[in-house]
Structures are given as structure tokens and as C-alpha cells.
Design a protein around this motif. Sequence first.
Motif, short mmCIF file in Angstrom:
data_model
loop_
_atom_site.label_atom_id
_atom_site.label_comp_id
_atom_site.label_asym_id
_atom_site.label_seq_id
_atom_site.Cartn_x
_atom_site.Cartn_y
_atom_site.Cartn_z
N HIS A 7 0.77 5.20 0.10
CA HIS A 7 0.69 6.97 1.63
C HIS A 7 1.41 7.90 0.62
O HIS A 7 2.70 8.12 0.89
CB HIS A 7 0.70 6.61 2.93
CG HIS A 7 0.04 4.87 3.07
ND1 HIS A 7 -0.88 4.74 3.47
CD2 HIS A 7 0.52 4.04 3.46
CE1 HIS A 7 -1.22 3.46 3.53
NE2 HIS A 7 -0.69 3.31 3.59
N LEU A 17 1.54 7.97 -10.39
CA LEU A 17 1.13 8.86 -9.74
C LEU A 17 0.85 10.28 -10.64
O LEU A 17 0.57 11.44 -10.04
CB LEU A 17 0.40 8.76 -7.97
CG LEU A 17 0.47 7.99 -7.36
CD1 LEU A 17 0.69 7.52 -5.91
CD2 LEU A 17 -0.78 7.97 -7.81
N TRP A 57 -0.99 16.96 -1.80
CA TRP A 57 -1.03 16.41 -2.66
C TRP A 57 -2.74 15.29 -1.90
O TRP A 57 -2.39 15.38 -0.94
CB TRP A 57 -0.12 15.29 -2.29
CG TRP A 57 0.99 15.83 -3.16
CD1 TRP A 57 1.62 16.59 -4.12
CD2 TRP A 57 2.84 15.03 -2.86
NE1 TRP A 57 2.74 16.40 -4.26
CE2 TRP A 57 3.73 15.31 -4.18
CE3 TRP A 57 3.48 13.55 -2.37
CZ2 TRP A 57 4.78 14.38 -4.92
CZ3 TRP A 57 5.02 13.28 -3.06
CH2 TRP A 57 4.98 13.60 -4.23
N LYS A 98 -3.93 12.26 -0.46
CA LYS A 98 -3.43 11.07 0.75
C LYS A 98 -3.18 9.70 0.30
O LYS A 98 -2.36 9.40 0.72
CB LYS A 98 -4.35 11.34 2.06
CG LYS A 98 -3.89 12.69 2.57
CD LYS A 98 -3.19 12.52 3.44
CE LYS A 98 -2.81 14.31 4.87
NZ LYS A 98 -1.46 14.48 4.85
N GLY A 99 -3.92 9.01 -0.17
CA GLY A 99 -4.46 7.82 -0.10
C GLY A 99 -5.22 6.27 0.94
O GLY A 99 -5.51 7.53 1.67
N PRO A 100 -4.99 5.60 1.29
CA PRO A 100 -3.36 4.55 0.49
C PRO A 100 -4.36 4.67 -1.15
O PRO A 100 -5.24 4.43 -1.15
CB PRO A 100 -3.20 3.67 1.25
CG PRO A 100 -4.95 3.37 1.95
CD PRO A 100 -6.04 5.02 1.68
N PHE A 101 -3.04 4.15 -1.36
CA PHE A 101 -2.82 3.52 -3.46
C PHE A 101 -2.88 2.10 -3.33
O PHE A 101 -1.97 1.42 -2.53
CB PHE A 101 -2.22 4.35 -4.25
CG PHE A 101 -2.63 6.28 -4.16
CD1 PHE A 101 -3.94 6.83 -4.88
CD2 PHE A 101 -2.47 6.88 -3.12
CE1 PHE A 101 -4.17 7.84 -5.07
CE2 PHE A 101 -2.88 8.28 -3.35
CZ PHE A 101 -3.67 8.79 -4.03
N ARG A 102 -3.07 1.33 -4.24
CA ARG A 102 -2.61 0.02 -4.33
C ARG A 102 -2.07 0.04 -6.24
O ARG A 102 -2.38 1.48 -7.01
CB ARG A 102 -3.29 -1.51 -4.48
CG ARG A 102 -4.01 -1.23 -3.42
CD ARG A 102 -3.25 -1.73 -2.47
NE ARG A 102 -3.57 -2.16 -1.07
CZ ARG A 102 -3.35 -2.75 -0.07
NH1 ARG A 102 -2.49 -3.66 -0.31
NH2 ARG A 102 -4.00 -3.10 1.01
N SER A 151 0.48 -1.21 0.22
CA SER A 151 -0.10 0.03 -0.02
C SER A 151 1.11 0.56 0.02
O SER A 151 1.74 1.40 0.55
CB SER A 151 -0.79 -0.07 2.06
OG SER A 151 -0.08 -0.22 2.32
N ASP A 161 1.78 11.26 4.48
CA ASP A 161 0.97 10.40 5.81
C ASP A 161 2.30 10.43 7.06
O ASP A 161 1.68 10.88 7.90
CB ASP A 161 0.23 8.77 5.70
CG ASP A 161 2.37 8.31 5.08
OD1 ASP A 161 2.55 8.74 4.84
OD2 ASP A 161 1.56 6.66 6.11
N LEU A 183 6.08 10.03 -0.10
CA LEU A 183 5.45 9.30 -0.60
C LEU A 183 6.05 7.54 0.31
O LEU A 183 7.80 6.80 -0.11
CB LEU A 183 5.57 8.70 -2.00
CG LEU A 183 4.62 7.38 -2.67
CD1 LEU A 183 4.47 7.69 -3.99
CD2 LEU A 183 5.74 5.89 -2.84
#
Length: 233
Positions: free
Chosen positions: A88, A176, A223, A225-229, A86, A91, A132
Motif C-alpha cells: 500500500h 514500482l 503516488w 494508493k494500491g493495493p498492489f501484489r 499486499s 495509506d 510504502l
Amino acid sequence: MIPWLPAGSDFPPPEHALDDPNGLLAAGNDLSAATLVRAYRLGIFPWYEAGQPILWWSPNPRCVFRPGDFHISRRLLRHLRGADLSFHLDDDFAGTLDACAAPREPGGGTWITTAMRTAYLRLHALGHAHCLTVRQDGELAGGIYGVQLGGVFFGESMFSTRTNGSKSALAMLWALAPRLGIRLLDAQVENPHLMRLGAYLMPRADFQRELDRLIVETSPRPWPKGPFRWQEG
């Protein structure tokens, strides 16, 4: 000889930097947010060790990435697809700084001095500096931090606590990049690791022209925050 800059001074033109050591431009000045933003806008960054004055650099050539340049090896792609990752954004900026500042070997030093840490925390609070991080199986695996002005992300440092941690972070940063408005990533100085990932060398004059083209204004850019996969395409 390089000039000594009183606090708040303007910087000399980057082309006045020394050839040996490559890119050393000036000493002194300060690490205020205004000074740092002004420096990055000109393609100048601070880099020094504890006990030294602040040293300012503009190497020639410059190590950079463009979107699409990043090379994802088959091994890294398998990792991105198969591991429980994951990603972020912003964060834990302080934690990312501290992880990057940790010595790479026992007894080693760091260029992220207390003053530098304070300065980049201030830049982050103002919205100019970002990070990140990647977590694998819920544990911190790697990350990257830097400064964004306009369409340029000035990468400062990366770290890994697990295999492929920093590579995964950099790969996701490029995935991203369109969403974040990043069109050029400054990696500062070449090393074999960066070159294998797809970085290339840009003459300083060309780099300066890219900064003029891509940094129309220097207002902070938030930016998500996410989270992103990891997703391809």
C-alpha cells in the motif's frame, strides 16, 4: 567547528561537511517544509536526538541504490511469491512514522522526535513525503518512508514487525520505481544490511551531480494508493 544557522538560512556547501563525524555540516535552522525541500535538493538531511539542536548532514560517500541494483535473495523471492502480501502506498503515513520511531530495543531512543514527526507529516500533506507499507495475512509487516524530489527518493527509515517486512517493502518500492518516477534511492549511510541488498557507495561529488541531473523541479509527485501484489518483470 560547524556553523550555527538562524531559521530560514541558506545551507553551506555540502563539501564543507566534517570528515569526523562523517558528514556533519551545520546546526540550527528550522524544520519548515521550505527548509527541508531546500536541504534535500542539496543532498542534506536532518538527524539529531531529543535534547540536541537540529543537526544537518551530508555524508561522504553516500549509500545509494539504482533500479536494478536491488538484490533479491532466493529466500526473499520465495517469501514474495508465496506469502499473502499486499502493498500500500501512502495509506497510513502517520502510522508508518510511529512504527519507524519505535525503539529497536527495550529502553532505546529514537531520532524521530516530536518536531521531526510534525515536520514530515507536513511534508506528506504537501505531497513531498511518501510511505510504502506491506501487510502479510492482513497484518502490518513492515514499511518505509521518505521524501521524493524529481527522480530521487530520499529514504528516511524502515521498520519490520514480521520477518522480511522491510526487505519486502524495499523490494516492492523498486518494482514500482518506474511507475513512481524513481531513478535513484538515497539510503544515506551504509550498513551491512543495505550493502547485502545491493546498495553501493557513491562519492559525494558524484551524488551531487546526480541530484542536479535527476531533480529538474521539486513539485510534489502524487503516488497511486494500491493495493498492489508482488509481480515480477
